[in-house]
Design a protein around this motif. Sequence first.
Motif, PDB file in Angstrom:
ATOM      1  N   TYR A 144     -36.871 -15.829  23.983  1.00 45.03           N
ATOM      2  CA  TYR A 144     -35.778 -15.015  24.488  1.00 45.03           C
ATOM      3  C   TYR A 144     -34.632 -14.921  23.496  1.00 45.03           C
ATOM      4  O   TYR A 144     -33.896 -13.930  23.497  1.00 45.03           O
ATOM      5  N   ASN A 145     -34.471 -15.891  22.628  1.00 42.27           N
ATOM      6  CA  ASN A 145     -33.445 -15.808  21.599  1.00 42.27           C
ATOM      7  C   ASN A 145     -33.772 -14.698  20.609  1.00 42.27           C
ATOM      8  O   ASN A 145     -32.880 -13.963  20.172  1.00 42.27           O
ATOM      9  N   LYS A 146     -35.058 -14.536  20.256  1.00 37.91           N
ATOM     10  CA  LYS A 146     -35.456 -13.442  19.374  1.00 37.91           C
ATOM     11  C   LYS A 146     -35.186 -12.093  20.026  1.00 37.91           C
ATOM     12  O   LYS A 146     -34.718 -11.161  19.376  1.00 37.91           O
ATOM     13  N   LYS A 147     -35.481 -11.985  21.322  1.00 36.40           N
ATOM     14  CA  LYS A 147     -35.221 -10.723  22.023  1.00 36.40           C
ATOM     15  C   LYS A 147     -33.719 -10.434  22.069  1.00 36.40           C
ATOM     16  O   LYS A 147     -33.299  -9.287  21.913  1.00 36.40           O
ATOM     17  N   LEU A 148     -32.913 -11.468  22.282  1.00 35.59           N
ATOM     18  CA  LEU A 148     -31.465 -11.281  22.328  1.00 35.59           C
ATOM     19  C   LEU A 148     -30.928 -10.879  20.959  1.00 35.59           C
ATOM     20  O   LEU A 148     -30.047 -10.013  20.862  1.00 35.59           O
ATOM     21  N   GLU A 149     -31.448 -11.458  19.902  1.00 36.79           N
ATOM     22  CA  GLU A 149     -31.014 -11.084  18.557  1.00 36.79           C
ATOM     23  C   GLU A 149     -31.375  -9.636  18.255  1.00 36.79           C
ATOM     24  O   GLU A 149     -30.583  -8.901  17.650  1.00 36.79           O
ATOM     25  N   ALA A 150     -32.558  -9.188  18.669  1.00 35.02           N
ATOM     26  CA  ALA A 150     -32.957  -7.799  18.462  1.00 35.02           C
ATOM     27  C   ALA A 150     -32.036  -6.862  19.236  1.00 35.02           C
ATOM     28  O   ALA A 150     -31.626  -5.810  18.724  1.00 35.02           O
ATOM     29  N   LEU A 151     -31.666  -7.244  20.442  1.00 37.63           N
ATOM     30  CA  LEU A 151     -30.756  -6.427  21.247  1.00 37.63           C
ATOM     31  C   LEU A 151     -29.375  -6.373  20.605  1.00 37.63           C
ATOM     32  O   LEU A 151     -28.755  -5.302  20.534  1.00 37.63           O
ATOM     33  N   ASN A 152     -28.892  -7.504  20.111  1.00 39.51           N
ATOM     34  CA  ASN A 152     -27.595  -7.522  19.426  1.00 39.51           C
ATOM     35  C   ASN A 152     -27.624  -6.654  18.174  1.00 39.51           C
ATOM     36  O   ASN A 152     -26.653  -5.959  17.868  1.00 39.51           O
ATOM     37  N   HIS A 153     -28.744  -6.683  17.444  1.00 41.62           N
ATOM     38  CA  HIS A 153     -28.878  -5.858  16.244  1.00 41.62           C
ATOM     39  C   HIS A 153     -28.821  -4.372  16.615  1.00 41.62           C
ATOM     40  O   HIS A 153     -28.151  -3.579  15.941  1.00 41.62           O
ATOM     41  N   LYS A 154     -29.508  -3.998  17.685  1.00 45.15           N
ATOM     42  CA  LYS A 154     -29.482  -2.602  18.129  1.00 45.15           C
ATOM     43  C   LYS A 154     -28.083  -2.185  18.554  1.00 45.15           C
ATOM     44  O   LYS A 154     -27.632  -1.072  18.263  1.00 45.15           O
ATOM     45  N   LEU A 155     -27.375  -3.065  19.255  1.00 46.96           N
ATOM     46  CA  LEU A 155     -26.007  -2.743  19.679  1.00 46.96           C
ATOM     47  C   LEU A 155     -25.075  -2.603  18.484  1.00 46.96           C
ATOM     48  O   LEU A 155     -24.212  -1.717  18.456  1.00 46.96           O
ATOM     49  N   ASP A 156     -25.224  -3.466  17.492  1.00 46.74           N
ATOM     50  CA  ASP A 156     -24.404  -3.359  16.283  1.00 46.74           C
ATOM     51  C   ASP A 156     -24.673  -2.042  15.561  1.00 46.74           C
ATOM     52  O   ASP A 156     -23.745  -1.376  15.095  1.00 46.74           O
ATOM     53  N   ARG A 157     -25.950  -1.672  15.461  1.00 49.04           N
ATOM     54  CA  ARG A 157     -26.306  -0.426  14.801  1.00 49.04           C
ATOM     55  C   ARG A 157     -25.753   0.768  15.571  1.00 49.04           C
ATOM     56  O   ARG A 157     -25.212   1.722  14.978  1.00 49.04           O
ATOM     57  N   LEU A 158     -25.825   0.738  16.888  1.00 45.61           N
ATOM     58  CA  LEU A 158     -25.281   1.812  17.711  1.00 45.61           C
ATOM     59  C   LEU A 158     -23.764   1.892  17.565  1.00 45.61           C
ATOM     60  O   LEU A 158     -23.198   2.990  17.458  1.00 45.61           O
ATOM     61  N   SER A 159     -23.114   0.744  17.528  1.00 46.24           N
ATOM     62  CA  SER A 159     -21.660   0.716  17.353  1.00 46.24           C
ATOM     63  C   SER A 159     -21.272   1.304  15.999  1.00 46.24           C
ATOM     64  O   SER A 159     -20.290   2.056  15.899  1.00 46.24           O
ATOM     65  N   ASP A 160     -22.015   0.976  14.957  1.00 52.06           N
ATOM     66  CA  ASP A 160     -21.739   1.541  13.626  1.00 52.06           C
ATOM     67  C   ASP A 160     -21.911   3.057  13.623  1.00 52.06           C
ATOM     68  O   ASP A 160     -21.109   3.797  13.056  1.00 52.06           O
ATOM     69  N   GLU A 161     -22.969   3.531  14.284  1.00 49.13           N
ATOM     70  CA  GLU A 161     -23.199   4.983  14.351  1.00 49.13           C
ATOM     71  C   GLU A 161     -22.116   5.679  15.141  1.00 49.13           C
ATOM     72  O   GLU A 161     -21.678   6.768  14.774  1.00 49.13           O
ATOM     73  N   MET A 162     -21.638   5.061  16.206  1.00 52.70           N
ATOM     74  CA  MET A 162     -20.549   5.648  17.000  1.00 52.70           C
ATOM     75  C   MET A 162     -19.264   5.683  16.182  1.00 52.70           C
ATOM     76  O   MET A 162     -18.499   6.644  16.260  1.00 52.70           O
TER      77      MET A 162
END
Length: 66
Positions: A42-60
């Motif tokens: 679950y830590n790997k899944k959470l890290e992947a989710l955080n990475h996606k959120l960071d990428r989305l925030s950068d794009e926004m």
Amino acid sequence: MNIHAINSWIRHLAHNYFLIVIAAVVFFLCKAVIGYFTYRHYNKKLEALNHKLDRLSDEMGKIKRE
């Protein structure tokens, strides 16, 4: 093997506290190992989710600057 022999065998094991302690240690050791692998999963899944959120925030942020 009749029921009295089984009861006698179980009664003999119940008074062997050394086996009870070993069984408890093995149980909690297995539980800890399973918990560790579950945490990693679950830590790997959470890290992947955080990475996606960071990428989305950068794009926004890029869209707002344009």
